[in-house]
Design a protein around this motif. Sequence first.
Motif, PDB file in Angstrom:
ATOM      1  N   THR A  31      91.530   8.196  38.551  1.00 39.66           N
ATOM      2  CA  THR A  31      90.736   9.096  37.750  1.00 39.66           C
ATOM      3  C   THR A  31      89.806  10.009  38.459  1.00 39.66           C
ATOM      4  O   THR A  31      88.745  10.155  38.028  1.00 39.66           O
ATOM      5  CB  THR A  31      89.793   8.380  36.809  1.00 39.66           C
ATOM      6  N   ALA A  32      89.964  10.596  39.398  1.00 42.49           N
ATOM      7  CA  ALA A  32      88.909  11.447  39.877  1.00 42.49           C
ATOM      8  C   ALA A  32      88.931  12.671  39.049  1.00 42.49           C
ATOM      9  O   ALA A  32      89.906  13.229  38.878  1.00 42.49           O
ATOM     10  CB  ALA A  32      89.236  11.844  41.260  1.00 42.49           C
ATOM     11  N   VAL A  39      86.413  14.761  44.760  1.00 45.00           N
ATOM     12  CA  VAL A  39      85.832  13.641  44.032  1.00 45.00           C
ATOM     13  C   VAL A  39      84.866  14.181  42.996  1.00 45.00           C
ATOM     14  O   VAL A  39      84.142  15.136  43.234  1.00 45.00           O
ATOM     15  CB  VAL A  39      85.103  12.702  45.007  1.00 45.00           C
ATOM     16  N   ASP A 232      89.687   5.058  47.053  1.00 47.97           N
ATOM     17  CA  ASP A 232      89.590   6.308  46.309  1.00 47.97           C
ATOM     18  C   ASP A 232      90.426   7.411  46.948  1.00 47.97           C
ATOM     19  O   ASP A 232      90.991   8.261  46.247  1.00 47.97           O
ATOM     20  CB  ASP A 232      88.137   6.753  46.195  1.00 47.97           C
ATOM     21  N   ARG A 242      92.744   9.066  37.744  1.00 45.86           N
ATOM     22  CA  ARG A 242      91.917   7.863  37.621  1.00 45.86           C
ATOM     23  C   ARG A 242      92.716   6.646  38.085  1.00 45.86           C
ATOM     24  O   ARG A 242      93.947   6.630  38.012  1.00 45.86           O
ATOM     25  CB  ARG A 242      91.440   7.677  36.180  1.00 45.86           C
ATOM     26  N   HIS A 265      85.984   7.301  38.215  1.00 40.76           N
ATOM     27  CA  HIS A 265      87.338   7.391  38.760  1.00 40.76           C
ATOM     28  C   HIS A 265      88.223   6.245  38.305  1.00 40.76           C
ATOM     29  O   HIS A 265      89.363   6.136  38.742  1.00 40.76           O
ATOM     30  CB  HIS A 265      87.294   7.404  40.292  1.00 40.76           C
TER      31      HIS A 265
END
Length: 541
Positions: A31-32, A39, A232, A242, A265
């Motif tokens: 989910t970013a 980000v 991430d 995400r 995220h």
Amino acid sequence: MYSQWRGQADLRHTVAKSRLWALGSAGALVTATLIAGTVSAPAAVAEARHGTGGAGHGVEIAAARAAKKGIDWQACPDDWGLAKPIQCGWVTVPVDYARPYGKQIRLAVDRAGSTGTPQERQGALVYNPGGPGGSGLSFPRRITGKSALWTKVAKAYDFVGFDPRGVGHSAPISCMDPQEFVKAPKADPVPDTGADKNAQRKLAREYAEGCGERSGAMLPYMTTPNTARDLDVIRAALGERRLNYLGVSYGTYLGAVYGTLFPGHLRRMIVDSVVDPARSNIWYQANLNQDIAFEGRWKDWEDWVASHDADFHLGTTRAAVQDKWLQLRATAKKHPLGGVVGPAELISYFQSAPYYDSSWVPVATTFSKYVAGDTKALVDAAAPDLADTAGNIRAENSNAVYTAVECADAHWPTSWHKWDRDNTRLNRDYPFMTWANAWMNLPCATWPARQHTPVEVRTHRGLPPVLIVQSTRDAATPYPGAVDLHRRFKGSRLITEEGAGSHGVTGLVNPCINDRVDAYLLKGTLDSADVTCAPHATPEP
């Protein structure tokens, strides 16, 4: 002493056996708010709240690069043991996120594609099995092996595994020669004299020095927050907005830190067998708490063995089984079995019983054979395999990462008086694992690299509801840890498996749990309140 490594039992035992030389440890539908991989602001804000603003900016840069580059999926290298249709690739991350243009390392990732229709697909499910030091690369086999528990979820998600930084194929670190690491010590981890303690202190100090000599450049950056940042970047490289994540054992702490640093995220997250994320628990107190919980689960196993005396002939009471265990330890201390299995090796083999219910029958069977006169079965099960060069390399690496991450994540006591006082006190009532666990972690008292302050795990804006799964008798991650994370993550739901104690619950057959895991991952559905489930089936001989 954390581990999960389900499906890698031999490696788990090898790590445990060899580390006791010091005696004498889902998913990403990302989910970013990523446009071209940057980000989202909430993540950077969360990083800033934890005093990691520079690292937060570094994650933005690394994630943007990864999103642009993607992952070049190819057939996995032959020596990785990952057959088609599993594919492998690489994701590049900075060693130090405060210097995103500095030295880079490559993280090994793999995947098996979802089995459903394009309309059913919901993204990628990224997995961490625990450790620290465990490899997640076997996770896609749950699709290719058609694991019954994961059939429904496999229709919706690609299953993605990875080697965390320092592990396996991801810039592996080392602390000593692997063959020396696995040689049997034959010494008893429970010290009889001050000289015994001093000998173990020397071994722990030498191990820490070896880590510095062989891997010193990586040690300051072998932290859970950096692994969360790596996660991430993997999310971005997968092309996901995400993250869907499944973490077990230490993987729950990784998930807790990720959810704190990158709340916006996350899409869905399951944490199974939970490390208490309190700063005061990471990691010295966590290991002391383990000693108490292991003793309790060891007694559960002894009770079960006694209830099946007709099968194992080890005694009809817990006390009788314990007496045979103490006799075995005393015999191996005086004359190591087969010349290679002493008390240290015995503890590392027998500890699998309080770890996993799946070990109850095989450990009891081997013990029973020994009492009946078959020593070879126990020697074969507990002795290190010096000829397994590849396995020994993996075991040494896994232990090096375990030590490096736990030592770097937090400030450890440097006073031997404190270690001696705390473990002497605990050993009086909880002798099964106390001193063995102490020696495993003692290198952190003389660690040659920076030790950090743990992240304060808490809810930040954007964190979705998290599903927490925990058994009440878990030895490696005691139940209060799940309760604490539940309190910290607002809106989370806790599924309690009452009266059970196997470490790693989502991989076991218990429809009360399995159905809720499916509902959460497939529909985002959670119960309106926490749920208590009856235990899964008790093993039978």
